[in-house]
Every structure is written in structure tokens, then in C-alpha cells.
Motif scaffolding. Structure first.
Motif, PDB file in Angstrom:
ATOM      1  N   GLY A 171     -63.999 -30.478  40.287  1.00 48.24           N
ATOM      2  CA  GLY A 171     -62.593 -30.274  39.958  1.00 48.24           C
ATOM      3  C   GLY A 171     -61.954 -31.556  39.480  1.00 48.24           C
ATOM      4  N   LYS A 206     -57.441 -29.561  41.740  1.00 46.95           N
ATOM      5  CA  LYS A 206     -57.946 -28.389  41.029  1.00 46.95           C
ATOM      6  C   LYS A 206     -59.408 -28.314  41.455  1.00 46.95           C
ATOM      7  CE  LYS A 206     -58.624 -26.649  36.303  1.00 46.95           C
ATOM      8  NZ  LYS A 206     -58.520 -27.006  34.864  1.00 46.95           N
ATOM      9  N   TRP A 207     -59.811 -27.250  42.177  1.00 47.98           N
ATOM     10  CA  TRP A 207     -61.049 -27.291  42.971  1.00 47.98           C
ATOM     11  C   TRP A 207     -61.813 -25.980  42.826  1.00 47.98           C
ATOM     12  CZ3 TRP A 207     -63.286 -24.753  47.123  1.00 47.98           C
ATOM     13  CH2 TRP A 207     -64.146 -25.471  47.964  1.00 47.98           C
ATOM     14  N   ARG A 208     -63.149 -26.085  42.716  1.00 51.53           N
ATOM     15  CA  ARG A 208     -63.975 -24.877  42.620  1.00 51.53           C
ATOM     16  C   ARG A 208     -65.375 -25.126  43.191  1.00 51.53           C
ATOM     17  NH1 ARG A 208     -65.489 -21.983  38.633  1.00 51.53           N
ATOM     18  NH2 ARG A 208     -67.726 -22.262  38.580  1.00 51.53           N
ATOM     19  N   GLU A 222     -65.095 -21.150  35.033  1.00 48.19           N
ATOM     20  CA  GLU A 222     -63.738 -21.599  34.695  1.00 48.19           C
ATOM     21  C   GLU A 222     -62.666 -21.155  35.693  1.00 48.19           C
ATOM     22  OE1 GLU A 222     -63.323 -23.822  32.295  1.00 48.19           O
ATOM     23  OE2 GLU A 222     -65.484 -23.657  32.043  1.00 48.19           O
ATOM     24  N   TYR A 265     -60.680 -21.807  39.072  1.00 48.42           N
ATOM     25  CA  TYR A 265     -60.371 -22.892  39.995  1.00 48.42           C
ATOM     26  C   TYR A 265     -59.330 -22.442  41.019  1.00 48.42           C
ATOM     27  CZ  TYR A 265     -62.739 -26.232  36.934  1.00 48.42           C
ATOM     28  OH  TYR A 265     -63.671 -26.915  36.195  1.00 48.42           O
ATOM     29  N   THR A 277     -56.314 -23.994  43.728  1.00 46.56           N
ATOM     30  CA  THR A 277     -55.441 -25.157  43.887  1.00 46.56           C
ATOM     31  C   THR A 277     -55.425 -25.528  45.356  1.00 46.56           C
ATOM     32  OG1 THR A 277     -54.046 -24.517  42.022  1.00 46.56           O
ATOM     33  CG2 THR A 277     -53.113 -26.066  43.613  1.00 46.56           C
TER      34      THR A 277
END
Length: 337
Positions: free
Chosen positions: A257, A271-273, A280, A282, A284
Motif C-alpha cells: 500500500g 492505503k492498505w491491501r 486494485e 484497497y 483505508t
């Protein structure tokens, strides 16, 4: 020669964000030894049984010898583990109040045997108190087997987060399945107000966690923003660019992210995944730090987590972040003493 677009799908590179191990075809391996030692201690130490004879408790994991690993091949996970464990137990006789100690030996916990067939030997130091030994042989052994099952379950779920990468086909299947979720099914895991949509339009949830750390606020904040400290608690190489728009990558690329907001010792927004989420997409993540003198309260708010990944994401933050950070803080404290 195969026609263009009609080749063996194992060798076709799909349109992936990471372009890594397409279709999960290649052999990958992850060492689970260090993680397993911490997990075994977590699930075993503190186990207690109580009966008419008295009360016994596993007081320590005295000896851990062995190894564990997880391998991925052709989209399947293969586990190898072999452990020789020795636990210490202590107990108190109900009638007399006498205290006794002993040990529990598990000479071969491995994938070759079911947990129910794993040998568990209970012994006691010399003297009276055989009633406690009997309690440990019966109820105590049952508790230990239950804890070993918890370890293996975590090894096969929590530890493997991100090892099987999604393909276009699997993402499409997951999205189709999620669209069939009824309103009631979604509400079972999260209130309607916390449903959110970020990036790809899929059902999502919000995760809220609150943790207290025995650390000054500036020290805890730095653990999330300093590359060397992130690599220490995650036990993996990391990319940490702690500035607005800076990149973030951890756990061998399983988490990625960027930093969206940083207020020193107060707040971090990411912004994290996870790598196994739809491409695409993510979440928050907001980390709010509250100074409590020698302690710090950390409030986590994670918005936009795919419904199907709620449990694994929650465990990722609790186990792979918070528990490992506590271990790092304790190690730093021990060095100072």
C-alpha cells in the motif's frame, strides 16, 4: 505450435498487478519455524485443568526442537512440521494444598500422525501427588491436544495469508459468490452502517481494534514508520517510505500500500491491501495513537475489507502486527535491563 491465445493456461501470464507466480503453478516455500515456536508457546502456556483432585496449569514451554514449513505448488498448500516439545506443569492438591510439579513430553508432533494419535507423556517429580498426575494424564492431555489442533489450524490459515494468489477466474468466482450474499448474511458479521465500497465494487466491512502497549507513544509510532523496526517485528524485508504517498510493502509482499497521512506520534493513515484480495482493491487503515504516559493506546480503524477476508485480516493485525510488536518491545526492554 499452438494458436495465439490458445496455449497451455499454465504458461499464460495474466493481467496481474504483481505478475508473480501466475496461476500459483511454481513451487514456493515459506519457513514457519520461528512463527511456530511463538504460536506453540501462545497456545500451550497457561492451559489449566481443574477437578476434584485439584488444579494444574502448563507453566512453561521448556524445550522446542524441530521445524515447520509451508509449500505452495499448483495452487495447493503442502505442510511439513516435526516437533519435539517438553512442557512444565505445576499443580495444587485441593484437600491438602500441597504443590507439585512435573512435565509433559510430546516427542513427535508431525504431519505423519493425527493429533489424536500423537504420543503425549505426563510425568511428575518424586513425592506424593499422583492424583494431580492422573488429572494431567486425562483432562490435561485432552487440553494439550486441543491446543495442538489450534496451532495446526493457525498454521494452515493465519500463517499462509497471501501464499495462494488469486487468478482472474478465482476472483470472478469470489465476486459472484459475494453478490449472492443476502442482506441478513452480511449483517451477521457487520452492521449495515459499516458496509463500505472502496475500489472494486464488492461487499466490505469495517474492522475496529483497540490495543494497549507498554511503550511511550513516540516509540510505538516509530515501529510503524521505521524500516529497520518494521523488518524486526515482521521478520521479513520491507519497503517503508514513511511520507505522504510513500510506498509500503511487508511480509514478503503479502501486504502492500502507501502512506496517505502521517501526524508524528498521533496518527497514521494507510492505503492498505493483502495480496490475495481482488486486484486494485484497497482498504483505508487509520492508526490513532493516544499517549498514556508509560503506555500507549492504539486504535485501529480498517475500512473497506472484503467480507470474505474479514477474519483473516483481523487475525493479520492481531497476530502478525500487534503480537509481534509486543515481542519486539519486550526484547528491547530486556536488553536495557
Amino acid at each position: 505450435m499452438a494458436k495465439w491465445g490458445h496455449g497451455d493456461p499454465r504458461w499464460i501470464v495474466e493481467e496481474r498487478a504483481d505478475a508473480t507466480n501466475v496461476n500459483n503453478w511454481h513451487w514456493t516455500e515459506r519457513d514457519a519455524t520461528s512463527w511456530s515456536k511463538s504460536k506453540l508457546k501462545e497456545v500451550l502456556v497457561g492451559l489449566a485443568v481443574e477437578g476434584e483432585a485439584g488444579r494444574c496449569e502448563i507453566s512453561d514451554l521448556k524445550h522446542v526442537e524441530g521445524e515447520a514449513s509451508c509449500n505452495s505448488r499448483k495452487g495447493k498448500l503442502i505442510f511439513f512440521y516435526e516437533w519435539n516439545l517438553r512442557l512444565s506443569w505445576r499443580g495444587t492438591v485441593k484437600e491438602s494444598g500441597e504443590k507439585h510439579k512435573g512435565s509433559v513430553e510430546i516427542p513427535n508432533l508431525s504431519e505423519e500422525n493425527e493429533v489424536d494419535d500423537t504420543e503425549i507423556n505426563v510425568s511428575k517429580k518424586k513425592g506424593e501427588g499422583d492424583v494431580l498426575k492422573d488429572l494431567m494424564r486425562t483432562e490435561g492431555t485432552a487440553k494439550v491436544r486441543e491446543a495442538l489442533r489450534d496451532y495446526l489450524k493457525a498454521l494452515k490459515t493465519e500463517f499462509t495469508l497471501g501464499m495462494i494468489l488469486p487468478t482472474k477466474a478465482t476472483v470472478g468466482q469470489e465476486l459472484a459468490a459475494e453478490r449472492k450474499l443476502s442482506g441478513n448474511a452480511v449483517q451477521d458479521s457487520v452492521s449495515p452502517q459499516s458496509l463500505d465500497t472502496v475500489g472494486v465494487k464488492i461487499p466490505t466491512v469495517q474492522i475496529l481494534l483497540r490495543e494497549i502497549f507498554n511503550s511511550p507513544v513516540d516509540e510505538l509510532y516509530s515501529i510503524f514508520t521505521t524500516k529497520e523496526l518494521v523488518q524486526k517485528f515482521s521478520k521479513c524485508p520491507a519497503v517503508i517510505e514513511a511520507e505522504k504517498g510513500g510506498k509500503l510493502q511487508m511480509f514478503d509482499g503479502c501486504v502492500s500500500g502507501e502512506y496517505a497521512e502521517l501526524v508524528p506520534s498521533q496518527r497514521i493513515v494507510l492505503k492498505w491491501r493483502c495480496r490475495n484480495w481482488p486486484d486494485e482493491h484497497y482498504a483505508t487503515v487509520a492508526l490513532n495513537f493516544k499517549d498514556m504516559a508509560a503506555q500507549t493506546e492504539l486504535q485501529l480503524e480498517c475500512k473497506g475489507v472484503p467480507v470474505s477476508n474479514e477474519d483473516s485480516t483481523r487475525q493479520c493485525w492481531k497476530k502478525q502486527y500487534f503480537e509481534e510488536i509486543r515481542i519486539l518491545l519486550q526484547q528491547s526492554k530486556d536488553k536495557l535491563e
